[in-house]
Design a protein around this motif. Sequence first.
Motif, PDB file in Angstrom:
ATOM      1  N   ARG A  78     -14.902   1.549  -2.127  1.00  0.00           N
ATOM      2  CA  ARG A  78     -15.827   2.690  -2.153  1.00  0.00           C
ATOM      3  C   ARG A  78     -17.134   2.364  -2.863  1.00  0.00           C
ATOM      4  NH1 ARG A  78     -10.941   6.979  -3.259  1.00  0.00           N
ATOM      5  NH2 ARG A  78     -10.532   7.461  -1.058  1.00  0.00           N
ATOM      6  N   TYR A 103       0.864  -1.168   0.000  1.00  0.00           N
ATOM      7  CA  TYR A 103       0.000   0.000   0.000  1.00  0.00           C
ATOM      8  C   TYR A 103       0.907   1.225   0.000  1.00  0.00           C
ATOM      9  CZ  TYR A 103       0.744   0.506   5.086  1.00  0.00           C
ATOM     10  OH  TYR A 103       1.288   0.675   6.329  1.00  0.00           O
ATOM     11  N   THR A 126      -2.798   0.805  -4.071  1.00  0.00           N
ATOM     12  CA  THR A 126      -4.093   0.254  -3.659  1.00  0.00           C
ATOM     13  C   THR A 126      -5.263   0.916  -4.395  1.00  0.00           C
ATOM     14  OG1 THR A 126      -4.103   1.809  -1.793  1.00  0.00           O
ATOM     15  CG2 THR A 126      -3.351  -0.438  -1.349  1.00  0.00           C
ATOM     16  N   ASP A 127      -4.980   1.580  -5.490  1.00  0.00           N
ATOM     17  CA  ASP A 127      -6.038   2.318  -6.181  1.00  0.00           C
ATOM     18  C   ASP A 127      -7.213   1.431  -6.568  1.00  0.00           C
ATOM     19  OD1 ASP A 127      -4.327   4.436  -5.925  1.00  0.00           O
ATOM     20  OD2 ASP A 127      -3.848   4.624  -8.054  1.00  0.00           O
ATOM     21  N   LEU A 172      -3.641   6.175   2.587  1.00  0.00           N
ATOM     22  CA  LEU A 172      -3.381   5.032   1.721  1.00  0.00           C
ATOM     23  C   LEU A 172      -2.520   5.423   0.542  1.00  0.00           C
ATOM     24  CD1 LEU A 172      -6.976   3.550   1.736  1.00  0.00           C
ATOM     25  CD2 LEU A 172      -4.963   2.628   2.877  1.00  0.00           C
ATOM     26  N   LEU A 225      -9.686  -0.431   6.260  1.00  0.00           N
ATOM     27  CA  LEU A 225      -9.400   0.087   4.921  1.00  0.00           C
ATOM     28  C   LEU A 225     -10.583   0.892   4.401  1.00  0.00           C
ATOM     29  CD1 LEU A 225      -7.554   0.056   2.343  1.00  0.00           C
ATOM     30  CD2 LEU A 225      -8.789  -2.001   1.658  1.00  0.00           C
ATOM     31  N   VAL A 280      -9.161   0.275  -3.397  1.00  0.00           N
ATOM     32  CA  VAL A 280      -9.927   1.358  -2.784  1.00  0.00           C
ATOM     33  C   VAL A 280     -11.155   1.697  -3.630  1.00  0.00           C
ATOM     34  CG1 VAL A 280      -9.873   3.821  -2.204  1.00  0.00           C
ATOM     35  CG2 VAL A 280      -7.989   2.321  -1.502  1.00  0.00           C
ATOM     36  N   ALA A 300     -10.702   4.944   3.708  1.00  0.00           N
ATOM     37  CA  ALA A 300     -10.997   5.366   2.342  1.00  0.00           C
ATOM     38  C   ALA A 300     -12.268   6.198   2.268  1.00  0.00           C
ATOM     39  CB  ALA A 300     -11.132   4.138   1.441  1.00  0.00           C
TER      40      ALA A 300
END
Length: 310
Positions: A193, A180, A185-186, A309, A248, A189, A252
């Motif tokens: 989301r 990360y 971690t795009d 992150l 996480l 994440v 986020a």
Amino acid sequence: MRVFVAGGTGVLGQRLVPQLVARGHEVTATTTGAGKLGVLAGLGAQGVVMDGLDAVSVGEAVAAARPDVIVHQMTGISRAHAGKPDLKHFDRWSVPTIRLRTEGTDHLLAAAEATGVPHFVAQGYANWNGIGTDGWVKTEEDPLDLHEGTAAHPAMEALRHVEEVVAAAGGAVLRYGAFYGPGATDDQVELVRKRQFPLIGAGTGYASWVHLDDAASATVLAVEQKARGVFNIVDDEPAPASAWLPLLASCAGAKPPMRVPVWLARLLAGEVVVTMMTEGRAFSNAKAKRELGWEPRYPSWRQGFAEGLN
């Protein structure tokens, strides 16, 4: 030293090169296209275009650089090389990385032998893939799980190949945990989301994380100490998905992850994802701390996630 970083524009390469330069090393770093040579120059490296799957390209690049050590950080997991992450079809999605960890490793080792490069450091992997018996946290003495009969098997065989051939050459393999940090971690994440990254079952599968900057600092130590053997490069807190995934999501700015039963996750996401989330075995960093003197800046993913992150 003169350090040759194969894969200098990857997410780890871009954190590693500046650390090597800051320590006074002369760095040659590779990229697959001329468009990223400026990125490498900005990091302080001499950039070179190289195809890791072409033995001639690799041999010429290494011979021109005349390095004291080769650091193999080539993977094919970026969207540019592998497309959108597809863990349900892990065997197909991971083909670019499998080839770089087999053919690419062999090409680099052959170039090292041909030009007299005395030391070799390669990227391994130690996240959820420890052998699935006798506890949840594994050392370097424990074998990796090859996950025979699953879509993860070809990728696990490629990791075993790296460890075997690099050991035979007297080099070091750094088994990095899940990365990360900037750009790492795009995709995760984004799914979190969208609430498309659920907890599966009780979320009992363990994982090991490491911040990119900590992975880079361990690599610098392995280079400078001419380390040999296998090292788990992970943080101090292996943890089950039931612990790390909700945090996480919180960090986020997302809603808590949904829960899905194992049978449904197996249909939707495939066996590899179910294994990761319910049966994964994580890793201990005691050897790296003891033998390399490595101390991660982010000893826990809890701290790292909270501080950002990216």
